[in-house]
Scaffold this motif. Structure first.
Motif, mmCIF file in Angstrom:
data_model
loop_
_atom_site.group_PDB
_atom_site.id
_atom_site.type_symbol
_atom_site.label_atom_id
_atom_site.label_comp_id
_atom_site.label_asym_id
_atom_site.label_seq_id
_atom_site.Cartn_x
_atom_site.Cartn_y
_atom_site.Cartn_z
ATOM 1 N N PRO A 28 0.782 -1.130 0.024
ATOM 2 C CA PRO A 28 -0.054 -0.036 -0.184
ATOM 3 C C PRO A 28 0.813 1.426 -0.074
ATOM 4 O O PRO A 28 0.093 2.298 -0.171
ATOM 5 C CB PRO A 28 -0.902 -0.240 1.298
ATOM 6 N N LEU A 29 2.206 1.204 0.233
ATOM 7 C CA LEU A 29 2.801 2.487 0.405
ATOM 8 C C LEU A 29 3.086 3.315 -0.783
ATOM 9 O O LEU A 29 3.139 4.390 -0.873
ATOM 10 C CB LEU A 29 4.296 2.035 0.904
ATOM 11 N N GLU A 30 2.869 2.430 -1.929
ATOM 12 C CA GLU A 30 3.130 3.149 -3.201
ATOM 13 C C GLU A 30 1.759 4.157 -3.527
ATOM 14 O O GLU A 30 1.924 4.996 -4.222
ATOM 15 C CB GLU A 30 3.062 2.260 -4.346
ATOM 16 N N ASP A 150 -7.583 1.512 4.102
ATOM 17 C CA ASP A 150 -8.823 1.199 3.088
ATOM 18 C C ASP A 150 -10.132 2.172 3.686
ATOM 19 O O ASP A 150 -10.698 2.892 2.890
ATOM 20 C CB ASP A 150 -9.185 -0.304 3.163
ATOM 21 N N THR A 151 -9.876 2.427 4.906
ATOM 22 C CA THR A 151 -11.097 3.285 5.411
ATOM 23 C C THR A 151 -10.863 4.713 5.365
ATOM 24 O O THR A 151 -11.646 5.576 4.922
ATOM 25 C CB THR A 151 -11.434 2.779 6.839
ATOM 26 N N GLY A 159 -8.309 -6.335 -2.642
ATOM 27 C CA GLY A 159 -7.344 -7.737 -2.980
ATOM 28 C C GLY A 159 -6.585 -8.032 -1.616
ATOM 29 O O GLY A 159 -6.540 -9.323 -1.476
ATOM 30 N N ALA A 160 -6.036 -7.260 -0.963
ATOM 31 C CA ALA A 160 -5.205 -7.374 0.163
ATOM 32 C C ALA A 160 -6.206 -8.122 1.364
ATOM 33 O O ALA A 160 -5.580 -9.069 2.070
ATOM 34 C CB ALA A 160 -4.825 -6.094 1.092
ATOM 35 N N ILE A 161 -7.228 -7.664 1.494
ATOM 36 C CA ILE A 161 -8.305 -8.339 2.561
ATOM 37 C C ILE A 161 -8.378 -9.573 2.024
ATOM 38 O O ILE A 161 -8.536 -10.739 3.042
ATOM 39 C CB ILE A 161 -9.560 -7.614 2.751
ATOM 40 N N LEU A 162 -8.746 -9.984 0.696
ATOM 41 C CA LEU A 162 -9.145 -11.233 0.399
ATOM 42 C C LEU A 162 -7.968 -12.186 0.417
ATOM 43 O O LEU A 162 -8.088 -13.384 1.081
ATOM 44 C CB LEU A 162 -9.462 -11.152 -1.080
ATOM 45 N N ARG A 163 -6.782 -11.723 0.005
ATOM 46 C CA ARG A 163 -5.645 -12.730 0.362
ATOM 47 C C ARG A 163 -5.283 -12.889 1.898
ATOM 48 O O ARG A 163 -4.992 -14.041 2.200
ATOM 49 C CB ARG A 163 -4.460 -11.903 -0.152
#
Length: 720
Positions: A28-30, A150-151, A159-163
């Motif tokens: 997420p840093l990007e 995300d909030t 995608g990150a939550i799914l992973r």
């Protein structure tokens, strides 16, 4: 006993789980920071866990990581040679430590420190997940991290939550299966894992691909943001009676009160000249402050497109300029110069100019607000011809005049009379406006940011400033000028934004300015028929940054000379000045140390600490057991509790001594191995007393004395 292949597979999966969790923090840093080349950092994480998996010696592992960091820094930043890299890092660190530590250090130094941080975190995760089998806390922190981003930030974590959900199920099933197999070796772990993983996989796939209901509850984020917002960030239309400003604010319905100092950097501008940075205009004066004209008209333009907006007529000479803005805050609008023509950024942005306020919002294709951190501007720098301004006729457009000469019915008559008095004998619109602008510089009005009045229920903001207080900051001066101009039937509006800021250097032939919250400013724009909106600066201590030119045969009108005491003073609250202690009494010890600190002292202190730390580690087997003896002799616990704690400390000392206990070895087996090495039976006797203290009904006083003697003898044997 488990097969070697099963142990190897378990180790590989544990390392992969730890590496995966750490990379989820990097991706997420990007999107939410200006960090680029995330793949380089992900590769470094993979290298760290790969070396852990291969059980490479510590010195060789450290060498491999340093080589990678050296290579990455040389690849990301242009250095003359690899040998020049340590010199550059040392120079940047000393400049930052000895200079202005409120600003960020150089990119190379920050990247180097980030690599060291990843190195430390990878070691911590390996110790927690692989060595201690404690994976839940890192997993929960990662899920919380993604959820917060995300909030509250412009990052989509779907995608990150799914992973992470899939990873959590897999880790739970795998580790729980290992525990079940350890308790019952005949347990069929393969079938259990297949069934336990199949059900969550099907549920995830169906949930992700299937239709979904819209949100059933209201979004709490807006409430949380408004609850925690600073006064200048809120859009509340009914501000509290104690009005105050901190930097740039959005609610101007009630002006007045002190301007609280805030040195936070808002953005950095690379530009070729000085001018004001606009954000928005407002044109409805209420007697207490300003409100925006109600209009839904919006003009949209894409990234790199020319703006279809006419700022002035052809009578105004212009020169095309470019500027680069780097935002340091989270904002959903542009700061831009007068005469904006084009905006360019690397993101897919749609710009939406609210025509009533000329505020430009940034959004995506679906009109969702989306902030941008860096963008290029192309604008036309104006040079206003004074002759054309003097020749401009009065505006005759009734709707336009009604909007931009609006004044409340409660405006005191003496304000209108003052405007007529100031402009008495002036023939042209320009001369009248100029006379009002200069009136504030020549009639005893002072710039003040702390002792600034707030109008009462029956007072007018402008009237109070003009006739009673005669002191204030930019809002007082600019609002008063706009109102005075409007009383003469001349269209005027109130403009908000920032001054040009503080010059901090040069780069690529352009000046670099640092614009802070303290540089928030307001000024006036007056409309001239056949020319357009022209900026004016009435605030004491400020000079209009825009060019006004006369014909070659006429000398330009002299600007009023500003006395040194009229220059802008630091914006410090009055109570802070009254309570400020003397320098000698209020200076902290670290500030005094900074006055005498030097790089030689820092290097010497670092070397001394390194030598002391190395000496303490090398001689730990001499002082650590003695310290443990001293510590436990002072403890006042009952016999069983003392023995349980002391026995654990003894195991740590034996481990450091070199007598490592194997994973499936019982305490009695380990005690026999220790006694064989020391040629004694003390460890076996002490272990029996320890088991009696843990699993039995306790130990007698005589047994306690025996345990203390045995324990001290064994601790002393570890001294070397």
């Amino acid at each position: 006993m488990r097969p070697l292949g099963a142990n190897m597979l378990s180790t590989v999966l544990s390392n992969a789980l730890a590496a995966w969790l750490l990379t989820e923090w990097l991706w997420p840093l990007e999107a939410v920071t200006d960090t680029a080349h995330i793949g380089v950092f992900v590769s470094f994480v993979a290298l760290c866990f790969g070396l852990h998996l291969l059980r490479v010696p510590i010195w060789l592992s450290a060498l491999g990581k340093m080589v990678y960091i050296w290579w990455a820094l040389s690849r990301l930043f242009s250095f003359a040679s690899i040998a020049a890299l340590p010199h550059a890092l040392w120079r940047d660190s000393t400049v930052w430590l000895l200079g202005d530590r409120s600003s960020m250090p150089g990119d190379a130094l920050r990247t180097f420190v980030f690599f060291l941080l990843l190195w430390a975190v990878s070691f911590l995760l390996h110790w927690l997940i692989v060595r201690r089998n404690r994976w839940f806390v890192p997993y929960a922190l990662t899920v919380g991290y993604i959820a917060v981003l995300d909030t509250f930030l412009p990052y989509s974590g779907n995608g990150a939550i799914l992973r992470l959900v899939a990873l959590g199920f897999f880790a739970f099933v795998w580790l729980q299966g290992e525990e079940l197999q350890a308790k019952a070796p005949s347990f069929r772990i393969g079938k259990w894992r297949a069934a336990a993983l199949f059900i969550p996989a099907v549920a995830l796939a169906v949930g992700y691909a299937g239709p979904k209901l819209p949100p059933q509850w209201p979004d709490p984020v807006a409430f949380i943001r408004s609850y925690h917002a600073q006064p200048e960030e809120t859009n509340d239309d009914s501000p509290s009676p104690g009005v105050a400003k901190v930097g740039y604010g959005q609610n101007d319905s009630r002006l007045g009160g002190p301007f609280i100092a805030d040195d936070a950097v808002v953005f950095i501008a690379k530009d070729q000249g000085r001018h004001y940075w606009r954000v928005e205009t407002k044109d409805i004066y209420t007697g207490k402050g300003w409100e925006a004209f109600q209009s839904e008209q919006v003009q949209s333009f894409g990234n790199g497109e020319l703006i279809r907006y006419e700022w002035w007529s052809d009578k105004v000479k212009t020169v095309e300029q470019t500027a680069e803005i780097t935002r340091q805050d989270q904002a959903f609008h542009l700061v831009y110069p007068l005469g904006l023509q084009q905006v360019q950024t690397s993101d897919h942005i749609v710009y939406r100019m609210h025509m009533a306020t000329e505020k430009i919002y940034t959004s995506d294709q679906n009109a969702n607000a989306l902030p941008i951190r860096q963008y290029m501007l192309t604008y036309m720098e104006p040079d206003f011809p004074i002759e054309a301004l003097r020749a401009a006729p009065p505006v005759q457009n009734p709707p336009f005049l009604k909007r931009y000469t609006q004044l409340p019915e409660t405006l005191p008559q003496r304000v209108r009379e003052l405007a007529k008095q100031i402009t008495d004998g002036k023939e042209t619109v320009y001369d009248k406006v100029k006379a009002i602008e200069q009136y504030f510089h020549l009639n005893g009005y002072t710039y003040e940011t702390t002792d600034v009045a707030v109008p009462g229920p029956d007072q007018d903001y402008v009237d109070q400033f003009l006739f009673e207080t005669k002191q204030g900051y930019c809002d007082n001066f600019s609002t008063s000028m706009a109102v005075l101009v409007r009383t003469l039937g001349i269209p005027a509006r109130w403009v908000k934004g920032y001054t040009s800021g503080r010059l901090v250097g040069e780069q690529d032939g352009q000046s670099v300015y640092e614009v802070r919250n303290n540089d928030a400013h307001s000024w006036v724009e007056v409309y001239f028929e056949g020319i357009g909106w022209v900026p004016f600066e009435p605030t004491q201590g400020f000079v209009n940054p825009y060019a006004f030119s006369l014909a070659a045969s006429n000398p330009e009108e002299p600007e009023p000379q500003l006395q040194p005491e009229e220059r802008e003073t630091p914006r410090v609250p009055l109570d802070q000045l009254l309570e400020q202690p003397s320098t000698a009494q209020g200076e902290h010890w670290w500030e005094k140390l900074a006055d005498v600190w030097s790089w030689k002292m820092g290097l010497t202190a670092l070397v001394v600490l390194a030598v002391l730390g190395g000496a303490a580690y090398a001689t730990r087997r001499k002082w650590w057991p003695r310290f443990t003896l001293f510590r436990f002799r002072r403890r006042k616990l009952d016999g069983a509790a003392w023995l349980i704690s002391a026995y654990g400390a003894l195991l740590r000392h034996l481990q450091d001594y070199g007598l490592k206990r194997r994973p499936h070895e019982t305490l009695r087996q380990y005690a026999a191995e220790v006694d064989r090495l020391f040629e004694t039976d003390e460890m076996n006797r002490l272990t029996k007393l320890y088991e009696r203290a843990v699993y039995g009904t306790g130990i007698k006083e005589a047994n306690v004395r025996e345990a203390v003697e045995l324990w001290e003898n064994l601790i002393k044997r570890t001294i070397s």
